[in-house]
Design a protein around this motif. Structure first.
Motif, PDB file in Angstrom:
ATOM      1  N   ASP A 176      41.113  87.148  72.715  1.00 25.50           N
ATOM      2  CA  ASP A 176      42.149  87.861  73.461  1.00 25.50           C
ATOM      3  C   ASP A 176      43.547  87.431  73.004  1.00 25.50           C
ATOM      4  O   ASP A 176      44.451  88.266  72.852  1.00 25.50           O
ATOM      5  N   ARG A 177      43.728  86.139  72.791  1.00 30.46           N
ATOM      6  CA  ARG A 177      45.028  85.647  72.326  1.00 30.46           C
ATOM      7  C   ARG A 177      45.365  86.193  70.947  1.00 30.46           C
ATOM      8  O   ARG A 177      46.488  86.672  70.710  1.00 30.46           O
ATOM      9  N   GLN A 178      44.418  86.139  70.025  1.00 34.44           N
ATOM     10  CA  GLN A 178      44.680  86.607  68.668  1.00 34.44           C
ATOM     11  C   GLN A 178      44.923  88.107  68.631  1.00 34.44           C
ATOM     12  O   GLN A 178      45.793  88.596  67.900  1.00 34.44           O
ATOM     13  N   ARG A 179      44.174  88.852  69.448  1.00 38.73           N
ATOM     14  CA  ARG A 179      44.375  90.302  69.491  1.00 38.73           C
ATOM     15  C   ARG A 179      45.762  90.639  70.030  1.00 38.73           C
ATOM     16  O   ARG A 179      46.441  91.555  69.527  1.00 38.73           O
ATOM     17  N   ALA A 180      46.208  89.926  71.057  1.00 40.95           N
ATOM     18  CA  ALA A 180      47.524  90.184  71.632  1.00 40.95           C
ATOM     19  C   ALA A 180      48.627  89.955  70.601  1.00 40.95           C
ATOM     20  O   ALA A 180      49.599  90.717  70.529  1.00 40.95           O
ATOM     21  N   GLN A 181      48.486  88.924  69.780  1.00 43.22           N
ATOM     22  CA  GLN A 181      49.496  88.654  68.754  1.00 43.22           C
ATOM     23  C   GLN A 181      49.538  89.770  67.716  1.00 43.22           C
ATOM     24  O   GLN A 181      50.621  90.169  67.260  1.00 43.22           O
ATOM     25  N   LEU A 182      48.376  90.284  67.336  1.00 45.07           N
ATOM     26  CA  LEU A 182      48.353  91.405  66.393  1.00 45.07           C
ATOM     27  C   LEU A 182      48.965  92.661  67.020  1.00 45.07           C
ATOM     28  O   LEU A 182      49.642  93.443  66.347  1.00 45.07           O
ATOM     29  N   GLU A 183      48.733  92.867  68.310  1.00 44.51           N
ATOM     30  CA  GLU A 183      49.313  94.006  69.002  1.00 44.51           C
ATOM     31  C   GLU A 183      50.841  93.899  69.017  1.00 44.51           C
ATOM     32  O   GLU A 183      51.539  94.899  68.842  1.00 44.51           O
ATOM     33  N   HIS A 184      51.356  92.687  69.197  1.00 39.54           N
ATOM     34  CA  HIS A 184      52.803  92.483  69.145  1.00 39.54           C
ATOM     35  C   HIS A 184      53.347  92.792  67.742  1.00 39.54           C
ATOM     36  O   HIS A 184      54.426  93.381  67.602  1.00 39.54           O
ATOM     37  N   ALA A 185      52.609  92.377  66.716  1.00 43.31           N
ATOM     38  CA  ALA A 185      53.036  92.662  65.340  1.00 43.31           C
ATOM     39  C   ALA A 185      53.075  94.172  65.086  1.00 43.31           C
ATOM     40  O   ALA A 185      53.994  94.673  64.417  1.00 43.31           O
ATOM     41  N   LEU A 186      52.091  94.895  65.594  1.00 42.23           N
ATOM     42  CA  LEU A 186      52.099  96.350  65.453  1.00 42.23           C
ATOM     43  C   LEU A 186      53.313  96.962  66.147  1.00 42.23           C
ATOM     44  O   LEU A 186      53.925  97.915  65.633  1.00 42.23           O
ATOM     45  N   ALA A 187      53.676  96.446  67.312  1.00 41.70           N
ATOM     46  CA  ALA A 187      54.827  96.975  68.034  1.00 41.70           C
ATOM     47  C   ALA A 187      56.099  96.847  67.210  1.00 41.70           C
ATOM     48  O   ALA A 187      56.907  97.788  67.127  1.00 41.70           O
ATOM     49  N   VAL A 188      56.300  95.692  66.566  1.00 39.08           N
ATOM     50  CA  VAL A 188      57.497  95.494  65.736  1.00 39.08           C
ATOM     51  C   VAL A 188      57.473  96.436  64.535  1.00 39.08           C
ATOM     52  O   VAL A 188      58.504  96.993  64.152  1.00 39.08           O
ATOM     53  N   LEU A 189      56.308  96.626  63.931  1.00 44.76           N
ATOM     54  CA  LEU A 189      56.207  97.570  62.812  1.00 44.76           C
ATOM     55  C   LEU A 189      56.587  98.978  63.245  1.00 44.76           C
ATOM     56  O   LEU A 189      57.131  99.760  62.451  1.00 44.76           O
ATOM     57  N   LEU A 190      56.318  99.326  64.483  1.00 42.11           N
ATOM     58  CA  LEU A 190      56.636 100.654  65.013  1.00 42.11           C
ATOM     59  C   LEU A 190      58.049 100.734  65.568  1.00 42.11           C
ATOM     60  O   LEU A 190      58.440 101.768  66.124  1.00 42.11           O
ATOM     61  N   GLY A 191      58.821  99.652  65.434  1.00 41.23           N
ATOM     62  CA  GLY A 191      60.187  99.666  65.923  1.00 41.23           C
ATOM     63  C   GLY A 191      60.289  99.591  67.434  1.00 41.23           C
ATOM     64  O   GLY A 191      61.270 100.062  68.014  1.00 41.23           O
ATOM     65  N   ARG A 192      59.305  98.982  68.081  1.00 40.29           N
ATOM     66  CA  ARG A 192      59.305  98.874  69.532  1.00 40.29           C
ATOM     67  C   ARG A 192      59.292  97.416  69.962  1.00 40.29           C
ATOM     68  O   ARG A 192      58.914  96.524  69.197  1.00 40.29           O
ATOM     69  N   ALA A 193      59.690  97.198  71.224  1.00 38.21           N
ATOM     70  CA  ALA A 193      59.509  95.879  71.827  1.00 38.21           C
ATOM     71  C   ALA A 193      58.036  95.710  72.182  1.00 38.21           C
ATOM     72  O   ALA A 193      57.364  96.681  72.543  1.00 38.21           O
ATOM     73  N   PRO A 194      57.491  94.500  72.065  1.00 39.50           N
ATOM     74  CA  PRO A 194      56.072  94.291  72.389  1.00 39.50           C
ATOM     75  C   PRO A 194      55.701  94.758  73.788  1.00 39.50           C
ATOM     76  O   PRO A 194      54.570  95.209  74.007  1.00 39.50           O
ATOM     77  N   SER A 195      56.662  94.666  74.733  1.00 37.54           N
ATOM     78  CA  SER A 195      56.351  95.094  76.100  1.00 37.54           C
ATOM     79  C   SER A 195      56.224  96.600  76.227  1.00 37.54           C
ATOM     80  O   SER A 195      55.733  97.102  77.239  1.00 37.54           O
ATOM     81  N   GLN A 196      56.656  97.340  75.200  1.00 40.46           N
ATOM     82  CA  GLN A 196      56.629  98.805  75.263  1.00 40.46           C
ATOM     83  C   GLN A 196      55.483  99.419  74.469  1.00 40.46           C
ATOM     84  O   GLN A 196      55.452 100.627  74.256  1.00 40.46           O
ATOM     85  N   PHE A 197      54.562  98.580  74.023  1.00 39.37           N
ATOM     86  CA  PHE A 197      53.463  99.105  73.200  1.00 39.37           C
ATOM     87  C   PHE A 197      52.156  98.443  73.593  1.00 39.37           C
ATOM     88  O   PHE A 197      52.093  97.250  73.869  1.00 39.37           O
ATOM     89  N   GLY A 198      51.132  99.247  73.615  1.00 39.93           N
ATOM     90  CA  GLY A 198      49.788  98.745  73.851  1.00 39.93           C
ATOM     91  C   GLY A 198      48.782  99.615  73.118  1.00 39.93           C
ATOM     92  O   GLY A 198      48.965 100.824  73.003  1.00 39.93           O
ATOM     93  N   LEU A 199      47.756  98.997  72.595  1.00 36.49           N
ATOM     94  CA  LEU A 199      46.720  99.721  71.859  1.00 36.49           C
ATOM     95  C   LEU A 199      45.392  99.484  72.567  1.00 36.49           C
ATOM     96  O   LEU A 199      44.939  98.340  72.707  1.00 36.49           O
ATOM     97  N   GLU A 200      44.791 100.580  73.003  1.00 36.69           N
ATOM     98  CA  GLU A 200      43.524 100.462  73.699  1.00 36.69           C
ATOM     99  C   GLU A 200      42.442  99.932  72.757  1.00 36.69           C
ATOM    100  O   GLU A 200      42.502 100.125  71.549  1.00 36.69           O
ATOM    101  N   ALA A 201      41.463  99.254  73.346  1.00 37.18           N
ATOM    102  CA  ALA A 201      40.351  98.742  72.549  1.00 37.18           C
ATOM    103  C   ALA A 201      39.547  99.904  71.981  1.00 37.18           C
ATOM    104  O   ALA A 201      39.421 100.960  72.593  1.00 37.18           O
TER     105      ALA A 201
END
Length: 495
Positions: free
Chosen positions: A253-278
């Motif tokens: 869960d921790r590692q997945r959350a960090q990758l999700e944050h990295a995806l948010a930055v790639l998309l030009g978003r704040a991590p709090s504004q992006f989520g990717l469903e499993a």
């Protein structure tokens, strides 16, 4: 009232025509400095590690601009579209490219004359006297009004402006290739991050099933212990195994959350504004595009194109440095009106004009020009080496990913057989434990082996997906050097 302009007596016009013709003839001359030649790099006629691969046919087998679509993952397609529109690293590269385009227009302005105007109004006066004798004389005061226009043009006799424009255009083309390289790098980063996140989803699902199985094993062992057919050590082993699996699932869960944050930055978003469903790890078939000929790599890699264009830019700057050794010819003209009265200001008697060339030549500069020329040549040699190194590094990347994909496919096939055997062994061991033939410690060991085999199979699948992404990126991702257009500039160059 007359308009402001240049007018010359008839006796000067034949000379002006001759001077204009001489200037035009001078402009048709060749620019000083070496003409650019593409540096030669020996790339070979085949890839060392391309066993069983075929030469690419551009019609249907070469990588496409939307190369990630070959993975057939709709969610990845959507993320790519969003990233290309909002990624800040790409926006930075595009802004730098616009700066380079502006430098082309600025350099091209040297082909044209500079036109200016000036206007002034002054009031002046003066006087003198002899205080000792009591006599003196005084001067009056007056106004002076002036309005003039001027034209200045430095004739590009030796091609300094032409070489400057040539260098600026090559720099702008290198900037465009940098944008393509940045875009390709961000696409590759997004795809790899996405697949790693999906692999964590798949691994978490594996652990979820494993935890459920361990919970059933613990319950069964506790029942057997209550019935007196199992030892307390078996219950402790089952509980330890279960809690270890739960802890490892929390780490995912921790590692997945960090990758999700990295995806948010790639998309030009704040991590709090992006989520990717499993979701599942798709791409059941790992695409393996044919590598083609090594020489085709020079057309497909934007970083190679950028290095080549910077080599051309450095070559043109040698000509700019050499042009400093020759005299500069400047043609200038000025005309206007000057008078002391407004009413007579724009009348013919108060009209003035001037026209003449100026030749400037530096006789001694303490070796400054020679130093600049040697620096330009050294920069060119550096860029040639950088270009050749970029080509060789690109070839190395392709070779590395070719052998990586080939060996990973073999490893995955072997691991598949090992996984099938581990699953069969686990089932047989559990049956033996249920029949009371072995203790639970034997079951724990086999279950740990089976879980390791499952994770290894998943890791190999992820490695093949990432290697496929890296190979497509190494092959240029469908980019072509023909996409480098000549930068638009408001210039007229002599051919």
């Amino acid at each position: 009232m007359k308009g402001i302009g240049l007018s010359f007596p008839d006796r000067y016009r034949p000379g002006l025509r001759a001077a204009t013709l001489a200037v035009l003839l001078a402009l048709t001359g060749c620019a000083v400095g070496p003409d650019y030649r593409l540096p030669v790099v020996q790339v070979g006629d085949h890839y060392k590690e391309a066993e069983g691969w075929t030469q690419a046919r551009p019609s249907d087998e070469a990588p496409r601009p939307d190369w990630w679509r070959s993975f057939e993952d709709p969610r990845l397609d959507g993320l790519m579209r969003e990233m290309l529109a909002a990624n800040l690293t790409i926006a930075q590269a595009e802004a730098r490219n616009r700066q380079a385009q502006a430098l082309v227009r600025s350099a091209g302005a040297g082909f044209f004359p500079t036109v200016g105007s000036s206007a002034s109004a002054t009031r002046s006066g003066g006087g003198s006297g002899n205080a000792g004798t009591g006599s003196g004389s005084g001067g009056g005061t007056g106004n002076q009004y002036s309005l003039s226009g001027n034209v200045s043009w430095e004739v590009d006799l030796w091609g300094r402006v032409r070489r400057t424009v040539e260098a600026s255009e090559a720099g702008a083309q290198a900037g465009a290739a940098d944008v393509a390289a940045t875009r390709l790098s961000m696409q590759s980063t997004l795809a790899q991050t996405y697949f790693q996140l999906r692999a964590f989803d798949a691994e978490k699902e594996l652990y979820r099933q494993t935890v459920a199985a361990y919970e059933r094993s613990l319950e069964m062992t506790q029942n057997r212990y209550a019935a007196g057919v199992a030892a307390q050590a078996d219950v402790a082993s089952a509980r330890t195994q279960l809690e270890n699996a739960r802890a490892q699932m929390l780490a995912l869960d921790r590692q997945r959350a960090q990758l999700e944050h990295a995806l948010a930055v790639l998309l030009g978003r704040a991590p709090s504004q992006f989520g990717l469903e499993a979701g599942p790890l798709l791409a059941g078939v790992v695409p393996e595009p044919p590598a083609g000929l090594p020489s085709q790599l020079l057309e497909r890699r934007p970083d190679i194109a950028a290095a080549e264009r910077r080599t051309a830019q450095a070559n043109a700057r040698i000509g700019v440095a050499q042009a400093a050794w020759f005299p500069d010819l400047t043609l200038s003209a000025q005309a206007g009106y000057r008078g002391s009265q407004w009413a007579e200001w724009l009348s013919a008697p108060f009209h003035f004009w001037s026209l003449g060339p100026a030749l400037a030549f530096t006789i001694f500069d303490g070796g400054a020009r020679q130093g600049q020329l040697e620096e330009a040549r050294a920069v060119y040699d550096e860029q040639v080496s950088a270009y050749r190194l970029t080509v060789l590094s690109a070839l190395q990347e392709v070779e590395d990913y070719l052998v990586q994909l080939r060996v990973l496919a073999q490893e995955q096939e072997t691991q598949g057989r090992a996984l099938a055997s581990a699953r069969e062994s686990l089932q047989l061991t559990r049956n033996q434990y249920d029949a009371g033939m072995i203790d639970y410690l034997s079951v724990v060991q086999v279950e740990a082996t089976a879980l390791s085999a499952e994770r290894s199979a998943l890791s190999l699948r992820l490695s093949r997906l990432i290697a496929s992404v890296q190979l497509m990126t190494a092959l240029g991702g469908g980019w072509q050097v023909s996409e480098l257009e000549r930068p638009e500039a408001d210039t007229v160059q002599s051919q």
